[in-house]
Design a protein around this motif. Structure first.
Motif, PDB file in Angstrom:
ATOM      1  N   THR A  26     -11.698  -0.127   8.240  1.00  0.00           N
ATOM      2  CA  THR A  26     -12.188  -0.196   7.737  1.00  0.00           C
ATOM      3  C   THR A  26     -11.263  -0.541   6.582  1.00  0.00           C
ATOM      4  OG1 THR A  26     -13.931   0.951   9.006  1.00  0.00           O
ATOM      5  CG2 THR A  26     -14.018   0.252   5.920  1.00  0.00           C
ATOM      6  N   ALA A  27     -11.206  -1.571   5.276  1.00  0.00           N
ATOM      7  CA  ALA A  27     -10.607  -1.426   4.112  1.00  0.00           C
ATOM      8  C   ALA A  27     -11.525  -0.824   3.552  1.00  0.00           C
ATOM      9  CB  ALA A  27     -10.363  -2.833   3.740  1.00  0.00           C
ATOM     10  N   HIS A  28      -9.960  -0.100   2.701  1.00  0.00           N
ATOM     11  CA  HIS A  28     -11.400   1.187   1.436  1.00  0.00           C
ATOM     12  C   HIS A  28     -10.534   0.630   0.343  1.00  0.00           C
ATOM     13  CE1 HIS A  28     -12.944   3.507   4.060  1.00  0.00           C
ATOM     14  NE2 HIS A  28     -11.876   3.563   4.737  1.00  0.00           N
ATOM     15  N   CYS A  29     -10.371  -0.294  -0.184  1.00  0.00           N
ATOM     16  CA  CYS A  29      -9.914  -0.859  -1.200  1.00  0.00           C
ATOM     17  C   CYS A  29     -10.370  -0.313  -2.512  1.00  0.00           C
ATOM     18  CB  CYS A  29     -10.933  -2.789  -1.419  1.00  0.00           C
ATOM     19  SG  CYS A  29     -10.775  -3.623  -0.931  1.00  0.00           S
ATOM     20  N   ASP A  30     -11.343   0.498  -3.055  1.00  0.00           N
ATOM     21  CA  ASP A  30     -10.800   1.311  -4.772  1.00  0.00           C
ATOM     22  C   ASP A  30      -9.641   2.552  -4.138  1.00  0.00           C
ATOM     23  OD1 ASP A  30     -13.045   0.460  -5.506  1.00  0.00           O
ATOM     24  OD2 ASP A  30     -14.050   2.161  -4.770  1.00  0.00           O
ATOM     25  N   GLY A  31      -8.798   2.326  -5.793  1.00  0.00           N
ATOM     26  CA  GLY A  31      -7.526   2.788  -5.666  1.00  0.00           C
ATOM     27  C   GLY A  31      -6.341   2.097  -4.769  1.00  0.00           C
ATOM     28  N   CYS A  32      -7.076   0.985  -3.973  1.00  0.00           N
ATOM     29  CA  CYS A  32      -6.259   0.822  -3.223  1.00  0.00           C
ATOM     30  C   CYS A  32      -4.345  -0.567  -4.712  1.00  0.00           C
ATOM     31  CB  CYS A  32      -6.751  -0.374  -2.539  1.00  0.00           C
ATOM     32  SG  CYS A  32      -4.580  -1.231  -1.290  1.00  0.00           S
ATOM     33  N   PRO A  33      -3.626   0.038  -4.400  1.00  0.00           N
ATOM     34  CA  PRO A  33      -2.908  -1.414  -5.286  1.00  0.00           C
ATOM     35  C   PRO A  33      -2.905  -2.428  -5.493  1.00  0.00           C
ATOM     36  CG  PRO A  33      -1.535   1.003  -3.945  1.00  0.00           C
ATOM     37  CD  PRO A  33      -2.936   0.307  -3.457  1.00  0.00           C
ATOM     38  N   LEU A  34      -3.476  -2.403  -4.435  1.00  0.00           N
ATOM     39  CA  LEU A  34      -3.309  -4.580  -4.051  1.00  0.00           C
ATOM     40  C   LEU A  34      -4.384  -4.997  -3.972  1.00  0.00           C
ATOM     41  CD1 LEU A  34      -1.375  -4.738  -0.735  1.00  0.00           C
ATOM     42  CD2 LEU A  34      -0.091  -4.562  -2.729  1.00  0.00           C
ATOM     43  N   ALA A  35      -5.788  -3.994  -4.858  1.00  0.00           N
ATOM     44  CA  ALA A  35      -7.144  -4.330  -5.276  1.00  0.00           C
ATOM     45  C   ALA A  35      -7.316  -5.616  -6.467  1.00  0.00           C
ATOM     46  CB  ALA A  35      -7.587  -2.896  -5.216  1.00  0.00           C
ATOM     47  N   GLY A  36      -5.626  -5.762  -6.808  1.00  0.00           N
ATOM     48  CA  GLY A  36      -5.668  -6.888  -7.912  1.00  0.00           C
ATOM     49  C   GLY A  36      -5.895  -8.059  -7.182  1.00  0.00           C
ATOM     50  N   ASP A  37      -4.456  -7.412  -6.565  1.00  0.00           N
ATOM     51  CA  ASP A  37      -4.945  -9.147  -5.763  1.00  0.00           C
ATOM     52  C   ASP A  37      -6.097 -10.176  -4.037  1.00  0.00           C
ATOM     53  OD1 ASP A  37      -2.795 -11.541  -4.625  1.00  0.00           O
ATOM     54  OD2 ASP A  37      -3.672 -10.245  -2.702  1.00  0.00           O
ATOM     55  N   LEU A  38      -7.064  -9.440  -4.451  1.00  0.00           N
ATOM     56  CA  LEU A  38      -7.766 -10.050  -3.824  1.00  0.00           C
ATOM     57  C   LEU A  38      -8.387 -11.147  -4.481  1.00  0.00           C
ATOM     58  CD1 LEU A  38     -10.364  -5.823  -2.754  1.00  0.00           C
ATOM     59  CD2 LEU A  38      -8.692  -8.113  -1.108  1.00  0.00           C
ATOM     60  N   VAL A  39      -8.747 -12.234  -3.436  1.00  0.00           N
ATOM     61  CA  VAL A  39      -9.859 -13.358  -3.724  1.00  0.00           C
ATOM     62  C   VAL A  39     -11.273 -12.712  -3.757  1.00  0.00           C
ATOM     63  CG1 VAL A  39     -10.522 -15.486  -2.883  1.00  0.00           C
ATOM     64  CG2 VAL A  39      -7.723 -14.114  -2.197  1.00  0.00           C
ATOM     65  N   ARG A  96      -3.910  -7.111   8.823  1.00  0.00           N
ATOM     66  CA  ARG A  96      -4.991  -7.035   8.231  1.00  0.00           C
ATOM     67  C   ARG A  96      -5.127  -7.224   6.607  1.00  0.00           C
ATOM     68  NH1 ARG A  96      -5.184  -1.673  10.924  1.00  0.00           N
ATOM     69  NH2 ARG A  96      -7.107  -2.218  12.361  1.00  0.00           N
ATOM     70  N   ILE A  97      -3.604  -7.025   6.097  1.00  0.00           N
ATOM     71  CA  ILE A  97      -4.011  -7.146   4.846  1.00  0.00           C
ATOM     72  C   ILE A  97      -3.391  -8.921   4.512  1.00  0.00           C
ATOM     73  CG2 ILE A  97      -2.392  -7.741   2.713  1.00  0.00           C
ATOM     74  CD1 ILE A  97      -0.882  -5.163   4.053  1.00  0.00           C
ATOM     75  N   VAL A  98      -2.928  -9.691   5.294  1.00  0.00           N
ATOM     76  CA  VAL A  98      -2.939 -11.239   5.073  1.00  0.00           C
ATOM     77  C   VAL A  98      -4.307 -12.018   5.382  1.00  0.00           C
ATOM     78  CG1 VAL A  98      -2.323 -13.476   6.154  1.00  0.00           C
ATOM     79  CG2 VAL A  98      -0.823 -11.307   5.859  1.00  0.00           C
ATOM     80  N   GLU A  99      -5.143 -11.179   6.392  1.00  0.00           N
ATOM     81  CA  GLU A  99      -6.890 -11.627   6.427  1.00  0.00           C
ATOM     82  C   GLU A  99      -7.499 -11.567   5.788  1.00  0.00           C
ATOM     83  OE1 GLU A  99      -7.795 -10.610  10.840  1.00  0.00           O
ATOM     84  OE2 GLU A  99      -9.782 -10.816   9.528  1.00  0.00           O
ATOM     85  N   ARG A 100      -7.109 -10.353   5.229  1.00  0.00           N
ATOM     86  CA  ARG A 100      -8.533  -9.742   4.029  1.00  0.00           C
ATOM     87  C   ARG A 100      -8.432 -10.140   2.738  1.00  0.00           C
ATOM     88  NH1 ARG A 100      -8.465  -4.125   6.282  1.00  0.00           N
ATOM     89  NH2 ARG A 100     -10.207  -4.134   7.576  1.00  0.00           N
ATOM     90  N   HIS A 101      -7.199 -10.320   2.437  1.00  0.00           N
ATOM     91  CA  HIS A 101      -6.586 -11.288   1.212  1.00  0.00           C
ATOM     92  C   HIS A 101      -6.504 -12.892   1.556  1.00  0.00           C
ATOM     93  CE1 HIS A 101      -5.213  -7.586  -1.425  1.00  0.00           C
ATOM     94  NE2 HIS A 101      -5.309  -7.171   0.106  1.00  0.00           N
ATOM     95  N   GLN A 102      -6.714 -13.137   2.406  1.00  0.00           N
ATOM     96  CA  GLN A 102      -6.354 -15.209   2.387  1.00  0.00           C
ATOM     97  C   GLN A 102      -5.562 -15.520   2.616  1.00  0.00           C
ATOM     98  OE1 GLN A 102     -10.660 -16.519   1.345  1.00  0.00           O
ATOM     99  NE2 GLN A 102     -11.684 -14.267   1.038  1.00  0.00           N
ATOM    100  N   ALA A 112      -2.669   4.147   4.203  1.00  0.00           N
ATOM    101  CA  ALA A 112      -3.746   4.704   2.849  1.00  0.00           C
ATOM    102  C   ALA A 112      -5.294   4.309   2.925  1.00  0.00           C
ATOM    103  CB  ALA A 112      -2.657   4.774   2.318  1.00  0.00           C
ATOM    104  N   HIS A 113      -5.369   3.069   2.676  1.00  0.00           N
ATOM    105  CA  HIS A 113      -6.045   2.289   2.826  1.00  0.00           C
ATOM    106  C   HIS A 113      -6.578   1.251   3.109  1.00  0.00           C
ATOM    107  CE1 HIS A 113      -6.494   3.126  -1.872  1.00  0.00           C
ATOM    108  NE2 HIS A 113      -5.171   3.670  -1.794  1.00  0.00           N
ATOM    109  N   CYS A 114      -5.660   0.614   4.054  1.00  0.00           N
ATOM    110  CA  CYS A 114      -6.352  -0.217   4.965  1.00  0.00           C
ATOM    111  C   CYS A 114      -6.024  -0.486   6.013  1.00  0.00           C
ATOM    112  CB  CYS A 114      -5.667  -2.089   4.769  1.00  0.00           C
ATOM    113  SG  CYS A 114      -6.125  -3.569   4.943  1.00  0.00           S
ATOM    114  N   GLY A 115      -7.023   0.305   6.818  1.00  0.00           N
ATOM    115  CA  GLY A 115      -7.186   0.573   8.732  1.00  0.00           C
ATOM    116  C   GLY A 115      -8.124   0.036   9.086  1.00  0.00           C
TER     117      GLY A 115
HETATM  118  S1  SF4 Z   1      -6.922  -4.233  -1.561  1.00  0.00           S
HETATM  119 FE1  SF4 Z   1      -5.482  -2.835  -0.708  1.00  0.00          FE
HETATM  120  S2  SF4 Z   1      -7.443  -1.898   1.213  1.00  0.00           S
HETATM  121 FE2  SF4 Z   1      -8.301  -3.786   0.238  1.00  0.00          FE
HETATM  122  S3  SF4 Z   1      -8.084  -5.301   1.992  1.00  0.00           S
HETATM  123 FE3  SF4 Z   1      -6.252  -5.297   0.342  1.00  0.00          FE
HETATM  124  S4  SF4 Z   1      -4.789  -4.208   1.158  1.00  0.00           S
HETATM  125 FE4  SF4 Z   1      -6.348  -3.914   2.255  1.00  0.00          FE
END
Ligand code: SF4
Length: 240
Positions: A216-229, A156-162, A211-214
């Motif tokens: 459904t992604a709950h990106c608010d407050g996720c430690p990896l949110a800064g990496d989202l494309v 999920r992480i790899v897919e959601r962060h492309q 905690a966040h990336c089940g």
């Molecule tokens: S920021 Fe966190 S919750 Fe959102 S896609 Fe990335 S890993 Fe998942």
């Protein structure tokens, strides 16, 4: 101009962000290598809470050891591990592991661990009920081999962060693609640290997944949110 980080570099950075956020996870949650093996089988398609109930049943019956497990009939084993589901498949699979250990390694996990990693992976994959995730979990957490473990959370992480296109599927090819990306991510780390890093990274991916990336992604407050494309075409295309 600053170079755009590759998907592998971003994945490596995720390890550090997650470690800073969550700290060491001290995995696998088991006291002995054989308990790791039990957990690796029982957790297939099942939440860890359910696995804990099965392990508690086995412990109450004195069957958290090789000797204890050998003493159970198939029916008893099925009944004890029922909480973690698929017991009619998992019980024979566990017995097949023990039979292999007894027949080929004198009942010794240490002897099994002495087999070169690639050959041992093939041997484990040839067992009933063992797919790549189970084999790799046994190799990394029971044997201590430097082998990454991929799972649904990492997918999920790899897919959601492309980090990979096309998105890794839920099949063996998709699994091996995730492993390959993880190998690339830690390739610059010293070889003698990689088992430790793979250990921690898998545990941290599970932690952020829970905690966040089940589903459904709950990106608010996720430690990896800064990496989202940002929306738009991804910077890298990696076939997995
Ligand atoms: S920021 Fe966190 S919750 Fe959102 S896609 Fe990335 S890993 Fe998942």
């Amino acid at each position: 101009m600053k170079a755009v980080p590759t998907p592998a570099e971003r994945l490596r950075g995720m390890h550090d962000r997650l470690l800073a956020a969550y700290g060491p996870q001290h995995w696998w949650p088991a006291r002995t290598p054989f308990e790791v093996v039990l957990g690796a089988y029982l957790t297939q398609n099942t939440a860890w809470k359910a696995v804990e109930r099965s392990l508690a049943n086995l412990e109450a019956r004195g069957a958290l050891t090789l000797e204890g497990l050998r003493s159970l009939t198939l029916d008893e084993l099925q009944s004890l591990i029922r909480p973690s589901g698929f017991s009619t498949r998992k019980a024979p699979a566990l017995r097949a592991f023990v039979a292999m250990l007894d027949a080929e390694f004198g009942g010794s996990l240490e002897a099994l661990a002495a087999v070169p990693t690639a050959a041992l992976r093939q041997r484990l994959l040839a067992l009933p009920g063992v797919g790549p995730e189970t084999a790799d979990a046994i190799l990394l957490y029971a044997v201590g081999a430097p082998v990454p473990v991929a799972d649904e959370y990492l997918r999920r992480i790899v897919e959601r962060h492309q980090l990979a296109l096309p998105a890794p599927g839920r099949n063996r090819r998709g699994y091996e693609g995730l492993v390959e990306l993880t190998l690339q991510a830690f390739a610059a780390d010293p070889a003698d640290r990689r088992a430790r890093l793979y250990n921690e990274f898998h545990a941290l991916a599970v932690a952020v997944g829970k905690a966040h990336c089940g589903r459904t992604a709950h990106c608010d407050g996720c430690p990896l949110a800064g990496d989202l494309v940002p929306a738009g075409p991804p910077a890298h295309k990696v076939r997995v």
